[in-house]
Write an enzyme that holds these catalytic residues in place. Structure first.
Site: not given
Ligand code: AMP
Ligand code: MG
Length: 481
Positions: A90, A122-123, A180, A249-250
């Site tokens: 996203r 949903d991105g 990352r 990844d974070n």
């Molecule tokens: P995060 O928990 O923010 O570290 O996200 C983990 C993964 O989920 C990453 O690859 C993000 O790009 C993906 N992601 C999180 N929220 C969304 C969303 N609403 N739509 C698409 N991908 C998402």
């Molecule tokens: Mg992340």
């Protein structure tokens, strides 16, 4: 009128394994919510005189600046210990802006629409969480802790579906890069050594040029990343910050704090503190952050094995010896950091006990982490510090303080550099966000002003210093919203 963008997009020039070429999905009716003028200035960008409508077009991605070459980056990650192929699901990276000092910054829009990495998502992003990232990342920056920054938030004029319908939003994130641990894991998983070499060289070029010509670049990179990430987690422990989702990844290779999802600051000192709703077993609890940093570094090391030595056993031994030293480096740094918090100069063999006695007392008496150090700096007080055990401890601390030919003045100066007087208290952040959801940005702006000078004893800040009322004890935070 020029804004001053100067894009040079080195990451987008890497081979197609690393990314997807993609533009932000235009949004219906963007509206600027907040713009970080101070950060813009630091980046040599000038948005003054540009009308709000145009700014909203820019920061929503409806109108891309000249020179951008937008991509979604590929990466993988261990999420709560389980390996997954991920990527920017996203977000899009517009490119790298170069400031007047030739420093390179990723400019990324988060919440910009679907990509091939969206995996059913949903991105998009919601307003509350994007403003929350803005507030906390800017607070972390003001605390002198390396972090990604927040340049702007726009509302998209579209709704996003979560548990409820929420206002959609896009955050402009600025980072020294978005590489990352998970980026290395993604490339390592493809088993293409040429790509892995490319990524190592690219990363060294961008973040660690001092080892460009070293004999064992991969091993030296591991060592430097370990140092930065160790320093980062020390800083988090110093201010009581709980990242909340330290998946690989974070974890940025630059050593910046990244991904402000479920993070929050601890009030009462309790090493087991967890705020994230999905962290059922406390994997990312306050006191687990150092061992998790080490665990993540071991995952990073695994990616580098083929480049560390042709002989796999030798490579594993070299990497393991290095990572095994994490604990020693951490403990040494931690002890020094806590000495600084207590204004202790020099070293004494009983320092560790003195520090742990204080932490144990805080835990047992549910004392506020930040405010206890403020009390020791003679800023504010509370009934809780009239406790006999505490007074006894304080006498021991005073004795230790006097043992190093230091003055009270020097001691307080050191403490003031290391102990924040204000942190983003969860209830104050929530309050500001609730107002913002209703279109009133006043509270956020006030909060940001106070958080901008966390080490200064500013006037009229007592309401920002109080911990949340006990009714807030079960405060919960959420990921990926
Ligand atoms: P995060 O928990 O923010 O570290 O996200 C983990 C993964 O989920 C990453 O690859 C993000 O790009 C993906 N992601 C999180 N929220 C969304 C969303 N609403 N739509 C698409 N991908 C998402
Ligand atoms: Mg992340």
């Amino acid at each position: 009128m020029t804004i001053g963008w100067r894009f040079d997009n080195s990451y987008s020039k890497l081979s197609k394994t690393f990314k997807e070429d993609i533009k932000p999905t235009p949004v219906h009716e963007p509206e600027l919510v907040i713009l970080n003028e101070e950060l813009a200035k630091n980046l040599n960008l000038n948005f003054l005189g540009i009308d709000k409508k145009k700014l909203a077009e820019i920061f929503s991605g409806n109108s891309l600046p000249d020179g951008t070459n937008s991509i979604a980056q590929a990466y993988a990650g261990h999420q709560f210990g389980h390996f997954t192929m991920l990527g920017d699901g996203r977000a899009v990276l517009l490119g790298e802006h170069i400031d007047n000092k030739n420093q390179r910054f990723d400019i990324q829009y988060k919440g910009s629409g679907r990509t091939s990495f969206s995996r059913g998502g949903d991105g998009r992003a919601a307003l509350g969480p994007m403003l929350r990232e803005y507030i906390i990342s800017e607070a972390i920056n003001a605390l002198n802790i390396p972090t990604t920054r927040s340049l702007a938030v726009v509302k998209t004029g579209e709704k996003v579906v979560r548990e409820n319908l929420l206002n959609g939003a896009i955050l402009t994130r600025v980072a020294s890069s978005h590489i990352r641990v998970g980026t290395f894991q993604y490339i390592a998983a493809t088993q293409n050594l040429e790509d892995l070499n490319t990524l190592v060289d690219y990363t060294i070029d961008r973040h660690y040029p001092e080892i460009k010509t070293s004999k064992n670049k991969a091993l030296d990179l591991l060592s430097l990343v370990m140092e930065r990430q160790c320093q980062l987690v020390i800083n988090w422990m110093r201010v009581g910050f709980i990242h909340g989702v330290m998946n690989t990844d974070n974890m940025a290779i630059s050593g910046e704090t990244i991904d402000y999802g479920p993070c929050a600051f601890m009030d009462q000192y309790d090493p087991k503190t967890v705020f994230s709703s999905i962290d059922k077993f406390g994997r990312y609890a306050f006191s687990n952050q150092p061992p998790i940093t080490k665990w993540n570094l071991a995952r990073f090391a695994e990616c580098l094995i083929p480049l560390i030595d042709k002989n796999e056993d030798t490579a594993i031994k070299l990497a393991t010896d290095l990572i095994d030293n994490f604990q020693n480096i951490y403990e040494d740094k931690w002890l020094n950091m806590m000495r600084d918090k207590l204004g202790l100069f020099g070293k004494d063999k009983n320092d560790k006990k003195l520090i742990n006695d204080l932490l144990n007392w805080m835990e047992k008496n549910k004392a506020d982490y930040t405010n206890t150090f403020c009390h020791l700096m003679d800023i504010n007080s509370d009934e809780i510090y009239k406790n006999n055990d505490f007074i006894n401890w304080k006498n021991g601390w005073k004795k230790r303080s006097e043992s190093n030919n230091s003055t009270k003045e020097k001691q307080i100066k050191l403490m003031k550099k290391n102990n924040p007087i204000v942190i983003p208290r969860n209830h104050k952040v929530e309050e500001a966000l609730t107002f913002a959801e209703n279109g009133n940005l006043q509270k956020i702006k006030q909060l940001l002003l106070v958080l901008n000078k966390p080490y200064e004893n500013q006037e009229n800040i007592s309401k920002y210093q109080l911990p949340a009322p006990l009714s807030n004890k079960e405060y919960q935070t959420f990921c990926g919203t």
